[in-house]
Design a protein around this motif. Sequence first.
Motif: not given
Length: 375
Positions: A2, A4, A83-87, A106
């Motif tokens: 990933h 992010k 951090y909505r779009d982070y792994h 997530n």
Amino acid sequence: MHDKIVLINQSTGYLMIDTVNAFCEKSSKVALICGSLSPVERNLCEKVNVDKIVKYNRKSALRRILSWGIGSLQIYLKLLCKYRDYHVVYVTNPPMSYMCSKLLHNSFSIIVYDIYPDALRNVGIKENNLIHRWWKKQNRKLFAKAENVFSLSDGMADSLSAYMPKENIKVVPLWSASEKFVPIDKSCNEFVQKYGLQNKFVVMYSGNMGYTHSVDVLVELASQMKANNQIHFLLIGGGQKKTMLEERVMNEKLTNCTILDWQTQSILPQSLASADLGVVTLNTESAKVSVPSKTFNLMAVGAPLMCISPCESEIHSLIEKYRNGCCFDPSDIEAMKAYIEQLSLDRVLRNELSANSLKASKDFTAANAKMYLTT
């Protein structure tokens, strides 16, 4: 991999720092949510965004639970808002942190340092308890959803197989804290000179002296072996048992036993290297799933090992594989005495075990952190 990544560990030491730095090699944005940051030798990569939460407080059971609970709430809010779009890579401190993934979208992975609810047996919570049964159910659901589940040993993977297929669990062994942990001859070891250990066979324990650690066995050994002035017991660290141990040493006038406070990072390579025999302890609950990180530090300085733990333990398997020591049940005082006396007299055997520890240590270096990337 990933692009992010946000990693979560309330109490971040060298293992987590090395792990985060490994992720920095493959991901453009890396964040770390933690309560404290305690580097040993290698510092955190400059590109990592450190996001603080409440520190882990281990001073009492209540404070520990409160810090875990508050930390978990803070983690959830940060993941939700920032951090909505982070792994997300959860480490099991706080142990319930990965429960956040029940309410978030997530993708996530879990690095299991301690297995919960299994570890709750240490505080008297049995398997038929409602909390225990609920947690086990959540584990089965969440581990199945996780992109990766990592364990620290084969024994831990066996235990985790109660929640998911073992073949889906990836084992990443631990490693030594510092490249400065190397053998140091006693003749040029300032720590040895300071405490007059030049001509002693040093049996050393360096670590926590808590209620779950069998360090009192070492003081009992010192008491029974006080007539042998060639063998010296050295206990370094702190914890609930320390005062009791100091009182016994003083009351019995055990001149063959020294108890010291935690040593600074600059002294630690010398203090560890003073050991002719390094001691590791494990209680029944953790024996099958844990190998204390001090084990790898002791191997790095070439110390033969004496493990005080139940016979069926992960460290027993490690010692059998590398042939660098021996394991004993906490009640087997006579066998431990015989082993210590044998090593103190048999330099050939001691050198053989020491060489095996050094050889084994090459399998437990910071390069292991990159194993988290091979997924």
